[in-house]
Structures are given as structure tokens and as C-alpha cells.
Design an enzyme around this catalytic site. Structure first.
Site, short mmCIF file in Angstrom:
data_model
loop_
_atom_site.label_atom_id
_atom_site.label_comp_id
_atom_site.label_asym_id
_atom_site.label_seq_id
_atom_site.Cartn_x
_atom_site.Cartn_y
_atom_site.Cartn_z
CB THR A 169 -5.69 -0.83 -4.76
OG1 THR A 169 -4.54 -1.49 -4.26
CG2 THR A 169 -5.30 0.16 -5.79
N GLY A 221 -5.73 -5.93 -5.32
CA GLY A 221 -5.53 -7.24 -4.72
C GLY A 221 -4.18 -7.37 -4.06
#
Length: 309
Positions: A169, A221
Site C-alpha cells: 500500500t 502491511g
């Protein structure tokens, strides 16, 4: 109030081949967001600009650099939130949109909803004149090669995430001169994900959160792990109880690791201007600007500084 902007390019095992471009990318995004703040723009504008910069950079798993799902297609997720009123917009499983973070902002400002997904999000984009790209436009050649090489999902999402071809991300948080905070997060997900898979990035309280009373967070994550512990809200709950941003993020990441064995990272800023960029993965490209100083890093406990010209 001195403005602050903090940006991340994803917490994962960033390979050496992408190290330099990843750091350059987050620095460029931070500078872009900072220009907005210095011109009197709000925190919401700053995080949108910063994330759009990374969505346009093929070094990151967002927009033009997004990874491919099992069908070899790009599906994008994004979230944006401002802390004064808690206004939020999000999109998930969006196709053929170059800057999903801006579409998420449009959901926030032009509809009565918080999240639109899939076909509905694309129909909304069309209705407000957001350009739709050809299907192949967001697929970069390098990603197509990686997808062909690793199209075996049997090893499981956590093993994929730990591998150097996982990607992740992008996100940003900001505090403006009026004391308002904002957060934005955007992603293409994990390579060879199931069609329709949605991780934490567009989910309020998991992929990001912003509240003027406590601060702003953007997470990165292993999405399934972040969802299970509602990581962004967990971080802010520690900050609400008086913990410094760094301690709040470190405690929350440690809890996620112990409770669901997930790795990740986050950037956070408090209403006081206290900020941090922390991670438990091998690397996370990040950058911040505060008081005319550009801070950045990639490896654990690494922090470099440059004075802005």
C-alpha cells in the site's frame, strides 16, 4: 500550528532493485503534499496530492504500478478521511481508474455514502466525469512479467506478503496550519489475489483514520491481519490515552504481530505535530516534512534529513 506531512510507500520486503526509486517516490510525494500545505491548502488536499503522486508512480502498488489479480487484472482500493467532521470516502475493487484516492474523495463529497465498490464505483466515476482508462493502461510491463512468473496462490497470502514480490500500500497523513488532520491510503492489493478481494486499505479504522481530537493514521502491511485488529483505530486509541505517536504505533504493531502474526507499518501524526513512521517488516519507504526539514528512510531505525531549499 506548523504543518506536517508524513508519507509511506508500503511496508514489505522491498528488494534492492526498488530501494532507490521507492525512496525517491515517497520524497517526491511528500514534497508535493508540502507545497499544498505551504500554499495554505488543507490537510485533506495535501494527503490527496501526495497519494495521487504515488498512484502515478509505477514504483508503487497503487494506480499505475498496481499488481494483478488471478485474472491478470488491476483492482484498486482507496480511503480518504478528514478529522474535523470525520467525513470519509472509500472505493474498493475499482477498475480502470488512475487515481482511486480522488474517486474516494468524490464519494465523500458528492454522495451520502462512505464506500462504493466494484461496478457501482465505476458507474459513479462515469457519472461525475472521471476519465476511464483502457483495461491495459494501468498494467505495467514489469508487473505482467512478475504475474506470469508467480501465478500460484497455493502458498497463501502471508507467504506472498513476506516475499520480495509482494508489494504493498501507499498512504499519507497531514496536519495543516488550522490544526486539522487527514489521512489517505491507496493500494492495488497483493499479487494474484482472488478477484474481488478487499484488504484493509479502504476500510475506515483499519487502513486509515483521522480525528482532530486524536490524530491521523495510514496503515500498510498484511491486510487481513490489519483488518482483524482494526489497526488504525487501535493506534489512535493509544494516542487518545496520551501515548506519543511512535509508542502508539509500535505497541499496536507489536500487538498485531503477537495476536495474529501479521507484519506491517504505519505513519501517524498527532494534533500537536508529533509524528512517526514505524514498521515491523524488512523495509518501508517513508518520508516526512516538518519545520522545513525533509526526513526519510527505508531500513529499520534509519532516518536521514535534508533541509528544504
Amino acid at each position: 500550528m506548523r504543518p506536517v506531512i508524513v508519507v509511506h510507500g508500503g511496508a514489505w520486503a522491498v528488494p534492492d532493485a526498488l530501494a532507490e526509486v521507492s525512496v525517491a517516490g515517497v520524497k517526491a510525494a511528500t514534497r508535493a503534499g508540502n507545497v499544498t500545505l505551504m500554499r495554505g491548502g488543507g490537510a485533506l488536499d495535501a494527503v490527496e496530492v501526495a497519494v495521487r503522486t504515488m498512484e502515478d508512480d509505477p514504483a508503487f502498488d497503487a494506480g499505475h504500478g498496481a499488481v494483478l489479480n488471478t485474472d491478470g487484472e488491476v483492482e484498486l482500493d482507496a480511503l480518504i478521511m478528514e478529522g474535523r467532521t470525520l467525513a470519509t470516502g472509500a472505493v474498493s475493487s475499482v477498475r480502470n481508474i488512475a487515481n482511486p484516492v480522488s474517486l474516494a474523495r468524490a464519494v465523500m463529497e458528492k454522495t451520502n455514502h462512505v464506500m462504493l465498490s466494484g461496478k457501482g464505483a465505476n458507474l459513479f466515476a462515469e457519472s461525475i466525469g472521471v476519465p476511464t482508462l483502457p483495461t491495459h493502461a494501468l498494467v505495467c510491463e514489469q508487473e505482467r512479467k512478475e504475474w506470469e512468473q508467480y501465478k500460484n496462490y497455493d502458498i497463501g497470502v502471508k507467504e506472498l506478503f513476506r516475499a520480495q514480490w509482494a508489494h504493498d500500500t501507499v498512504g499519507a497523513v497531514a496536519l495543516d496550519s488550522c490544526g486539522n488532520v487527514a489521512s489517505a491510503t491507496s493500494t492495488g492489493g497483493i499479487r494474484y489475489k482472488m478477484v474481488g478481494r478487499v484488504g484493509d486499505s479502504p476500510v475506515i479504522g483499519s487502513g486509515g483514520y483521522a480525528d482532530n481530537r486524536s490524530g491521523a493514521v495510514s496503515c500498510t502491511g498484511h491486510g487481513e491481519s490489519i483488518l482483524k485488529v482494526t489497526l488504525a483505530r487501535l493506534i489512535l486509541s493509544h494516542m487518545d490515552r496520551g501515548k506519543a505517536a511512535c509508542e502508539a504505533v509500535e505497541r499496536s504493531l507489536r500487538y498485531m504481530g503477537e495476536r495474529v502474526q501479521g507484519g506491517g507499518g504505519a505513519v501517524a501524526v498527532a494534533p500537536t505535530g508529533d509524528w512517526t513512521a514505524c514498521f515491523t517488516t524488512e523495509r518501508m519507504a517513508w518520508a516526512a516534512i516538518h519545520g522545513g526539514i525533509l526526513h526519510y528512510g527505508l531500513n529499520p531505525r534509519e532516518k536521514f534529513k535534508e533541509t528544504l531549499k
